[in-house]
Motif scaffolding. Structure first.
Motif: not given
Length: 305
Positions: A86, A107, A109, A128, A139, A141, A173, A227
């Protein structure tokens, strides 16, 4: 003796006085330092005043550092583990793109995101979702995503179902608006539109955290929450979240995540949580060019048996 014990009431009252202690928690290190210096100077000839001043500093240190102590989130089953990162990208949106891609996260964020960075990251993460006008969050992925909830008045982000090869899990997120003054930055203007220079009230910030915690509680799947929460880890909102979540970053020592002009507040406001039953390993913080936040990354997944 009594004067020296008075500051320790912080730990008894910090969750009892609502928004008052929410604000104090944010500014605690600076407030404690100013209070200690003032009381110590004015009452320098009185033992009680000096005891109060010293005790105030000690309480602030303990309250700040205690949430950073590693608590052993557990060992991840490596055959089912994946990397989650993140970041609040800050004002230099594309300046941090290479740093984010170099993480190799499964992943990712990203808060404070806009179209340029979304387009850049989508070249490596074709799966995304992004919202540029509300919470300004994206986000990305390596695996399929299903949107369960989109940003709205009660959710400053997304609830997503991630179909990882090892196990499907839910991802919350978020980019929660900050409950203090601001001169720019995020696209949030829930209060600033009215001429008030902050993104949201302290009370509404708490309401949003309650909404996130409620979603976690009623979700019967594994959950990852990540996040920019704009929530200090010494405040009651962090403790509300950790009632049903484990702090993945406490696999190692915590640290302040916001830097720049907010450095002196020593706040860790960027978080990564997992629901009990999942664990975290190899957590670390990383630098993002131009941003006033440190990013975070951790290996998470089902705990090793």
């Amino acid at each position: 003796m009594v004067a020296g014990l008075l500051p320790w009431n912080w730990f008894l009252l910090r969750d009892q006085l609502g928004v008052v202690t929410d604000v104090v928690a944010i500014v605690l290190p600076m407030l404690a330092l100013v209070t200690a210096l003032l009381v110590g100077f004015v009452g320098r000839r009185h033992k009680a005043a000096l005891a109060f001043a010293v005790s105030t500093l000690v309480v602030a240190i303990v309250a700040t550092v205690l949430p950073w102590v590693p608590d052993g989130v557990g060992t991840v089953d490596r055959s089912r583990a994946f990397r989650v990162a993140a970041a609040n990208i800050g004002s230099g949106e594309l300046d941090g793109a290479d740093n984010l891609l170099a993480l190799g996260a499964d992943v990712l964020v990203v808060s404070e995101i806009g179209p340029p960075l979304t387009e850049r990251l989508s070249q490596s993460y074709p799966v995304h979702v992004a919202d540029w006008d509300g919470p300004a969050i994206g986000i990305f992925s390596r695996w399929p995503l299903t949107v369960l909830e989109r940003p709205g008045p009660d959710l400053p982000g997304y609830v997503l179902r991630v179909q990882a090869p090892s196990q499907t899990f839910d991802l919350i997120a978020v980019h929660v608006p900050r409950p203090w003054w601001t001169s720019g930055g995020s696209s949030y203007r829930t209060v600033e539109d009215s001429g008030v220079p902050y993104q949201t009230t302290v009370a509404d910030h708490h309401r949003l955290i309650e909404q996130i915690a409620a979603r976690v509680e009623r979700d019967d799947r594994p959950v990852v929450v990540a996040g920019d929460f704009n929530t200090t880890d010494r405040g009651r909102d962090y403790r509300l979240l950790t009632n049903d979540l484990d702090d993945a970053m406490l696999d190692t020592w915590g640290r302040p995540s916001q830097i720049g002009r907010w450095t002196t507040l020593l706040v860790r406001i960027d978080h990564l949580f997992v629901k009990p039953g999942w664990c975290a390993d190899d957590s670390r913080w990383y630098t993002i060019p131009v941003s006033d936040h440190h990013g975070l990354i951790s290996t998470v997944g089902p705990c090793a048996s």
